[in-house]
Design an enzyme around this catalytic site. Sequence first.
Site, PDB file in Angstrom:
ATOM      1  N   ASP A  96       0.864  -1.186   0.000  1.00  0.00           N
ATOM      2  CA  ASP A  96       0.000   0.000   0.000  1.00  0.00           C
ATOM      3  C   ASP A  96       0.898   1.234   0.000  1.00  0.00           C
ATOM      4  O   ASP A  96       1.625   1.480   0.970  1.00  0.00           O
ATOM      5  CB  ASP A  96      -0.830  -0.062   1.298  1.00  0.00           C
ATOM      6  CG  ASP A  96      -2.102   0.734   1.224  1.00  0.00           C
ATOM      7  OD1 ASP A  96      -2.116   1.774   0.548  1.00  0.00           O
ATOM      8  OD2 ASP A  96      -3.090   0.315   1.884  1.00  0.00           O
ATOM      9  N   ASP A 196      -2.806   4.756  -2.307  1.00  0.00           N
ATOM     10  CA  ASP A 196      -3.727   5.435  -1.402  1.00  0.00           C
ATOM     11  C   ASP A 196      -4.156   6.788  -1.980  1.00  0.00           C
ATOM     12  O   ASP A 196      -3.311   7.545  -2.475  1.00  0.00           O
ATOM     13  CB  ASP A 196      -2.982   5.653  -0.068  1.00  0.00           C
ATOM     14  CG  ASP A 196      -3.889   6.153   1.034  1.00  0.00           C
ATOM     15  OD1 ASP A 196      -4.863   5.463   1.358  1.00  0.00           O
ATOM     16  OD2 ASP A 196      -3.619   7.253   1.575  1.00  0.00           O
ATOM     17  N   GLU A 246      -6.894   3.969  -5.111  1.00  0.00           N
ATOM     18  CA  GLU A 246      -8.019   4.343  -4.268  1.00  0.00           C
ATOM     19  C   GLU A 246      -8.446   5.746  -4.688  1.00  0.00           C
ATOM     20  O   GLU A 246      -7.684   6.691  -4.543  1.00  0.00           O
ATOM     21  CB  GLU A 246      -7.631   4.337  -2.788  1.00  0.00           C
ATOM     22  CG  GLU A 246      -8.851   4.541  -1.910  1.00  0.00           C
ATOM     23  CD  GLU A 246      -8.526   5.134  -0.540  1.00  0.00           C
ATOM     24  OE1 GLU A 246      -9.315   4.946   0.385  1.00  0.00           O
ATOM     25  OE2 GLU A 246      -7.495   5.806  -0.396  1.00  0.00           O
ATOM     26  N   HIS A 320     -10.657  -1.319   5.545  1.00  0.00           N
ATOM     27  CA  HIS A 320     -10.308  -0.891   6.902  1.00  0.00           C
ATOM     28  C   HIS A 320     -10.881   0.486   7.254  1.00  0.00           C
ATOM     29  O   HIS A 320     -10.652   0.964   8.351  1.00  0.00           O
ATOM     30  CB  HIS A 320      -8.786  -0.870   7.030  1.00  0.00           C
ATOM     31  CG  HIS A 320      -8.175   0.125   6.084  1.00  0.00           C
ATOM     32  ND1 HIS A 320      -8.195  -0.056   4.717  1.00  0.00           N
ATOM     33  CD2 HIS A 320      -7.590   1.316   6.305  1.00  0.00           C
ATOM     34  CE1 HIS A 320      -7.632   0.982   4.141  1.00  0.00           C
ATOM     35  NE2 HIS A 320      -7.253   1.837   5.065  1.00  0.00           N
ATOM     36  N   ASP A 321     -11.583   1.117   6.321  1.00  0.00           N
ATOM     37  CA  ASP A 321     -12.199   2.432   6.583  1.00  0.00           C
ATOM     38  C   ASP A 321     -13.718   2.348   6.666  1.00  0.00           C
ATOM     39  O   ASP A 321     -14.376   3.349   6.935  1.00  0.00           O
ATOM     40  CB  ASP A 321     -11.867   3.416   5.441  1.00  0.00           C
ATOM     41  CG  ASP A 321     -10.392   3.741   5.330  1.00  0.00           C
ATOM     42  OD1 ASP A 321      -9.686   3.699   6.356  1.00  0.00           O
ATOM     43  OD2 ASP A 321      -9.945   4.040   4.204  1.00  0.00           O
TER      44      ASP A 321
HETATM   45  O1  TEU Z   1      -8.535   6.700   2.884  1.00  0.00           O
HETATM   46  C1  TEU Z   1      -9.004   7.728   2.105  1.00  0.00           C
HETATM   47  C2  TEU Z   1     -10.289   8.346   2.461  1.00  0.00           C
HETATM   48  O2  TEU Z   1     -10.532   9.480   2.106  1.00  0.00           O
HETATM   49  C3  TEU Z   1     -11.345   7.652   3.182  1.00  0.00           C
HETATM   50  O3  TEU Z   1     -11.515   6.339   3.073  1.00  0.00           O
HETATM   51  C4  TEU Z   1     -11.393   8.173   4.566  1.00  0.00           C
HETATM   52  O4  TEU Z   1     -10.765   7.359   5.483  1.00  0.00           O
HETATM   53  C5  TEU Z   1     -12.825   8.324   4.952  1.00  0.00           C
HETATM   54  O5  TEU Z   1     -13.531   8.813   3.887  1.00  0.00           O
HETATM   55  C6  TEU Z   1     -12.943   9.310   6.059  1.00  0.00           C
HETATM   56  O6  TEU Z   1     -14.291   9.428   6.363  1.00  0.00           O
HETATM   57  C7  TEU Z   1      -7.189   6.356   2.764  1.00  0.00           C
HETATM   58  C8  TEU Z   1      -6.874   5.207   3.689  1.00  0.00           C
HETATM   59  O7  TEU Z   1      -7.598   4.079   3.273  1.00  0.00           O
HETATM   60  C9  TEU Z   1      -7.175   5.618   5.091  1.00  0.00           C
HETATM   61  O8  TEU Z   1      -7.030   4.574   6.013  1.00  0.00           O
HETATM   62  C10 TEU Z   1      -6.254   6.759   5.417  1.00  0.00           C
HETATM   63  O9  TEU Z   1      -6.590   7.279   6.683  1.00  0.00           O
HETATM   64  C11 TEU Z   1      -6.355   7.882   4.401  1.00  0.00           C
HETATM   65  O10 TEU Z   1      -6.323   7.421   3.061  1.00  0.00           O
HETATM   66  C12 TEU Z   1      -5.178   8.810   4.539  1.00  0.00           C
HETATM   67  O11 TEU Z   1      -4.003   8.176   4.146  1.00  0.00           O
END
Ligand code: TEU
Length: 548
Positions: A96, A196, A246, A320-321
């Site tokens: 990642d 990411d 992503e 994971h989000d």
């Molecule tokens: O996530 C990007 C992102 O904008 C979302 O999934 C966010 O966590 C969510 O919308 C907030 O409500 C990526 C990663 O997957 C995440 O874990 C990180 O925190 C983020 O980027 C920053 O690197």
Amino acid sequence: MLNLGEKTVYQIYPKSFYDSDGDGLGDLRGIIEKLDYLQDLGVDYLWLTPVFPSPQNDNGYDVADYCAIDPRFGNMEDMEELISQSERRGLKVMLDMVFNHTSTYHPWFQKALAGEREYQDYYIFKEGKGDQPPTNWQSKFGGPAWEYLPSLKKWYLHLFDVTQADLNWENPRVREELKGMIRFWKEKGVQGFRFDVVNLISKPEHFADDFQGDGRRFYTDGPHIHEYLKELVRDTGIQELMTVGEMSSTHLEDCIRYSNRKEQELSMCFNFHHLKVDYRDGEKWSLMEPDRMELKRLFEEWQTGMQREHGWNALFWCNHDQPRIVSRFGDEGQYWKQSAKMLGACIHLMQGTPYIYQGEELGMTNAHFREIGQYRDVESQNYYEILLGQGKTEEEALKILSARSRDNSRTPMQWSGETNGGFTKGTPWIEPAGNYGEINVRRQAEDEDSILHFYKRLIVLRKERAVISKGGIAFLFQEHADVLAYTRVYEGEKLIVLNNLTGQEITVPAEPAWCRYGKLLGNYEGIWEAEGHITLRPFETVVLEKRG
Ligand code: TEU
């Protein structure tokens, strides 16, 4: 050429997967110990969320060194062993890469802080407007997107946490540095990369206030994004590896370009539109029942849109989000098993490459935390305060968190009914969900009718049937909010996939030709058919296949 349609990716959140040394944190050796499980599941790629040295303010998405392993997770030898042990089992490792920002503890940022001009150009430093930040943009984790540094008398941009400083991709040196990271891991045998929030890397030439939103319209799918991706892929030679971007708040037209083979950008894209259908007015922290009509509309738009222009979707419900899908669009009670299977079938039989997030294959549920002290995620902690500030009571704020917190998916993987679900012999960094006694790998491995076995079948079918990996897709019953149905067609093969998205029985018309179809897969016994109709039981999924 990589046949993307036959592959399945399994996402591992290492911190919560398996703890081999009893410190309460999952680690690389823990993953090595579970490789047999993953091989048996039948997946092809293992995507690990970041395991690089990091202060862990955002659980590793704040990277301080891209070419090393955080000692919490192990060391470089463990990573090399993980790669070679995986290969031996036919599994490939994907890493990642967090290239939109670095941790402010990264040496580049530290040098910038110390006054080195060259490194200040690695980030986005701007003068403020009087004592105000350069623009009114908001961080995605709440609060302003700019932080003032008195020593430099400048502000730096952070679209995420204040310890995640956005990189300046306009600077060719930054781009060269990042290519070096890809080459490093490629040489180690890494076979894929997840990038990411990669569609946020190209910032506008001029920074202006946003009076319509939080600023995202200025930097999402930004001005040079396609150029930068092409350059990165070309100069690192990763065209034939598995790459997924992503894409935050993205557009279909851009995703077509990101993932169309001819463009030589990425293999595929994650987009999140279908995971906002339960956000009231697009607001994550405002609860609403899922709008199923909108869910169906979005799937159709993205499936047929990508198909038409030869783009490629990453298919997923969980990561994971995101809160757990069975808790969100399924049922944790009476129809837990049926709804988890239906949701799995629903996306695994679409066109694209499916992703399974650890524990999804067991129907793992949300955490059901009751106190703010149980949460670990920076976003949850920030929004708890923001919600209280908006006048919500503690109870109301906790209710919202229990539905929306990212920690819902970060609880330990449930391996067995033993203490802490068999995840650790120590004290886990985050509490497990209370239901690990009922929902765990050991139980489901023994039960042929389990969710786990159903997922195995989905993975195998995708490899066996070209109609799933390569076939075209068209949607049925568009006007019917509660049934997500589609056909898949490939060289005379045809499938009909019917999914009841609700806990009620629903009858839909069946075409006369369907009587020549047999049942390929389902989550109930038999088919309930009468006089040109099929009745779908609560959360039923049924897949019909043209025979003979
Ligand atoms: O996530 C990007 C992102 O904008 C979302 O999934 C966010 O966590 C969510 O919308 C907030 O409500 C990526 C990663 O997957 C995440 O874990 C990180 O925190 C983020 O980027 C920053 O690197």
